[in-house]
Scaffold this motif. Sequence first.
Motif, PDB file in Angstrom:
ATOM      1  N   TYR A 236      -3.436  72.883  39.563  1.00  0.00           N
ATOM      2  CA  TYR A 236      -3.807  72.685  38.160  1.00  0.00           C
ATOM      3  C   TYR A 236      -3.107  71.451  37.634  1.00  0.00           C
ATOM      4  CZ  TYR A 236      -5.674  77.422  38.082  1.00  0.00           C
ATOM      5  OH  TYR A 236      -6.407  78.536  38.342  1.00  0.00           O
ATOM      6  N   ARG A 237      -3.628  70.955  36.517  1.00  0.00           N
ATOM      7  CA  ARG A 237      -2.932  69.874  35.828  1.00  0.00           C
ATOM      8  C   ARG A 237      -2.382  70.410  34.525  1.00  0.00           C
ATOM      9  NH1 ARG A 237      -2.585  64.930  37.702  1.00  0.00           N
ATOM     10  NH2 ARG A 237      -4.126  64.280  39.243  1.00  0.00           N
ATOM     11  N   CYS A 238      -1.182  70.008  34.190  1.00  0.00           N
ATOM     12  CA  CYS A 238      -0.594  70.389  32.915  1.00  0.00           C
ATOM     13  C   CYS A 238      -1.482  69.839  31.792  1.00  0.00           C
ATOM     14  CB  CYS A 238       0.812  69.804  32.813  1.00  0.00           C
ATOM     15  SG  CYS A 238       1.507  69.950  31.166  1.00  0.00           S
TER      16      CYS A 238
ATOM     17  N   GLN B  55       3.753  75.799  28.569  1.00  0.00           N
ATOM     18  CA  GLN B  55       3.342  76.996  29.295  1.00  0.00           C
ATOM     19  C   GLN B  55       1.872  77.267  29.042  1.00  0.00           C
ATOM     20  OE1 GLN B  55       6.188  80.104  28.210  1.00  0.00           O
ATOM     21  NE2 GLN B  55       7.422  79.431  29.957  1.00  0.00           N
ATOM     22  N   PHE B  56       1.141  77.659  30.083  1.00  0.00           N
ATOM     23  CA  PHE B  56      -0.261  78.001  29.941  1.00  0.00           C
ATOM     24  C   PHE B  56      -0.616  79.065  30.969  1.00  0.00           C
ATOM     25  CE2 PHE B  56      -1.702  75.372  33.535  1.00  0.00           C
ATOM     26  CZ  PHE B  56      -0.631  74.499  33.662  1.00  0.00           C
ATOM     27  N   ILE B  57      -1.699  79.808  30.685  1.00  0.00           N
ATOM     28  CA  ILE B  57      -2.083  80.923  31.551  1.00  0.00           C
ATOM     29  C   ILE B  57      -3.320  80.558  32.344  1.00  0.00           C
ATOM     30  CG2 ILE B  57      -2.946  83.310  31.553  1.00  0.00           C
ATOM     31  CD1 ILE B  57      -1.073  83.836  29.179  1.00  0.00           C
TER      32      ILE B  57
ATOM     33  N   CYS C 251       0.926  66.951  29.780  1.00  0.00           N
ATOM     34  CA  CYS C 251       1.398  65.694  30.394  1.00  0.00           C
ATOM     35  C   CYS C 251       0.626  65.305  31.642  1.00  0.00           C
ATOM     36  CB  CYS C 251       2.887  65.779  30.695  1.00  0.00           C
ATOM     37  SG  CYS C 251       3.280  66.870  32.078  1.00  0.00           S
ATOM     38  N   ARG C 252      -0.383  66.087  32.052  1.00  0.00           N
ATOM     39  CA  ARG C 252      -1.236  65.775  33.199  1.00  0.00           C
ATOM     40  C   ARG C 252      -0.507  65.847  34.548  1.00  0.00           C
ATOM     41  NH1 ARG C 252      -5.660  66.974  32.310  1.00  0.00           N
ATOM     42  NH2 ARG C 252      -6.624  65.563  33.778  1.00  0.00           N
ATOM     43  N   GLN C 253       0.692  66.395  34.560  1.00  0.00           N
ATOM     44  CA  GLN C 253       1.422  66.581  35.813  1.00  0.00           C
ATOM     45  C   GLN C 253       0.639  67.550  36.704  1.00  0.00           C
ATOM     46  OE1 GLN C 253       4.649  65.570  37.024  1.00  0.00           O
ATOM     47  NE2 GLN C 253       4.113  66.757  38.832  1.00  0.00           N
ATOM     48  N   LYS C 254       0.525  67.239  37.996  1.00  0.00           N
ATOM     49  CA  LYS C 254      -0.188  68.136  38.896  1.00  0.00           C
ATOM     50  C   LYS C 254       0.750  69.281  39.300  1.00  0.00           C
ATOM     51  CE  LYS C 254      -3.034  66.513  42.233  1.00  0.00           C
ATOM     52  NZ  LYS C 254      -3.292  65.982  43.585  1.00  0.00           N
ATOM     53  N   LEU C 255       0.250  70.532  39.218  1.00  0.00           N
ATOM     54  CA  LEU C 255       1.063  71.711  39.516  1.00  0.00           C
ATOM     55  C   LEU C 255       0.394  72.536  40.607  1.00  0.00           C
ATOM     56  CD1 LEU C 255       1.627  72.707  35.809  1.00  0.00           C
ATOM     57  CD2 LEU C 255       3.267  71.577  37.280  1.00  0.00           C
ATOM     58  N   ARG C 256       1.220  73.086  41.489  1.00  0.00           N
ATOM     59  CA  ARG C 256       0.697  73.885  42.593  1.00  0.00           C
ATOM     60  C   ARG C 256       1.172  75.317  42.426  1.00  0.00           C
ATOM     61  NH1 ARG C 256       2.829  72.804  48.591  1.00  0.00           N
ATOM     62  NH2 ARG C 256       4.401  74.240  47.878  1.00  0.00           N
TER      63      ARG C 256
ATOM     64  N   GLN D 162       1.369  83.094  34.150  1.00  0.00           N
ATOM     65  CA  GLN D 162       1.792  82.072  33.205  1.00  0.00           C
ATOM     66  C   GLN D 162       2.466  80.956  34.004  1.00  0.00           C
ATOM     67  OE1 GLN D 162       4.881  83.057  30.321  1.00  0.00           O
ATOM     68  NE2 GLN D 162       3.669  81.975  28.793  1.00  0.00           N
ATOM     69  N   ILE D 163       1.968  79.747  33.799  1.00  0.00           N
ATOM     70  CA  ILE D 163       2.505  78.599  34.516  1.00  0.00           C
ATOM     71  C   ILE D 163       3.304  77.766  33.531  1.00  0.00           C
ATOM     72  CG2 ILE D 163       1.891  76.536  35.828  1.00  0.00           C
ATOM     73  CD1 ILE D 163      -0.835  77.961  36.394  1.00  0.00           C
ATOM     74  N   SER D 164       4.522  77.402  33.918  1.00  0.00           N
ATOM     75  CA  SER D 164       5.238  76.483  33.028  1.00  0.00           C
ATOM     76  C   SER D 164       5.470  75.170  33.761  1.00  0.00           C
ATOM     77  CB  SER D 164       6.550  77.096  32.531  1.00  0.00           C
ATOM     78  OG  SER D 164       7.338  77.486  33.620  1.00  0.00           O
TER      79      SER D 164
END
Length: 131
Positions: A98-100, A126-128, A103-108, A117-119
Motif C-alpha cells: 500500500y501507499r501511505c 494511520q489507516f485501515i 506521504c506516499r511512502q510505500k508500505l508492505r 490498522q497500518i501506521s
Amino acid sequence: MREKFRQFMIGRYGTDGLNQFLSIASIVLLLISLLTRFSLFTWLGLVLLVLCYYRSLSRNISKRTEENYQYYALKDRVDRKFRGLKDQWANRKLYHYYRCPKCRQKLRVPRGRGRIQISCPRCGTQFIKKS
Ligand SMILES: [Zn+2]
C-alpha cells in the motif's frame, strides 16, 4: 591511418556509458523502423546516432562528463525502481503493498490478517486496509 585517427581524437571526449546507451538505442530504433517501416523511428534513430557522434567528437570534456554523470544518476533511479517492482511481484503472495495516503511512502503488510490498522513509519499516519 590509425595514427591519423589518434591525432584527430586528441583533446576530444571519446566514448562513455551514455554514448554506449545512445548507440544501442539508435540501432534498436533503426531496426524497429526497418520492421515497421515507420519513418518516425528512422528519424529518432538518426538523431540519437548524430548525438552520439557529436558527444564523442566534442572538445567540451567537462560538459560531456557532467552529462554522463547525470545519465548514470538517472539509470540508477530507474534500476532501483525496477528492482523494487520485481521484488514486489516476487512477494505478491506473501505481502500486500500500500501507499501511505499522506506521504506516499510505500508500505508492505503481510497478507491474510484480515482488516488491519497500518501506521506509516515515516509520517505516523494511520489507516485501515484489508491485508
Ligand atoms: Zn506516511
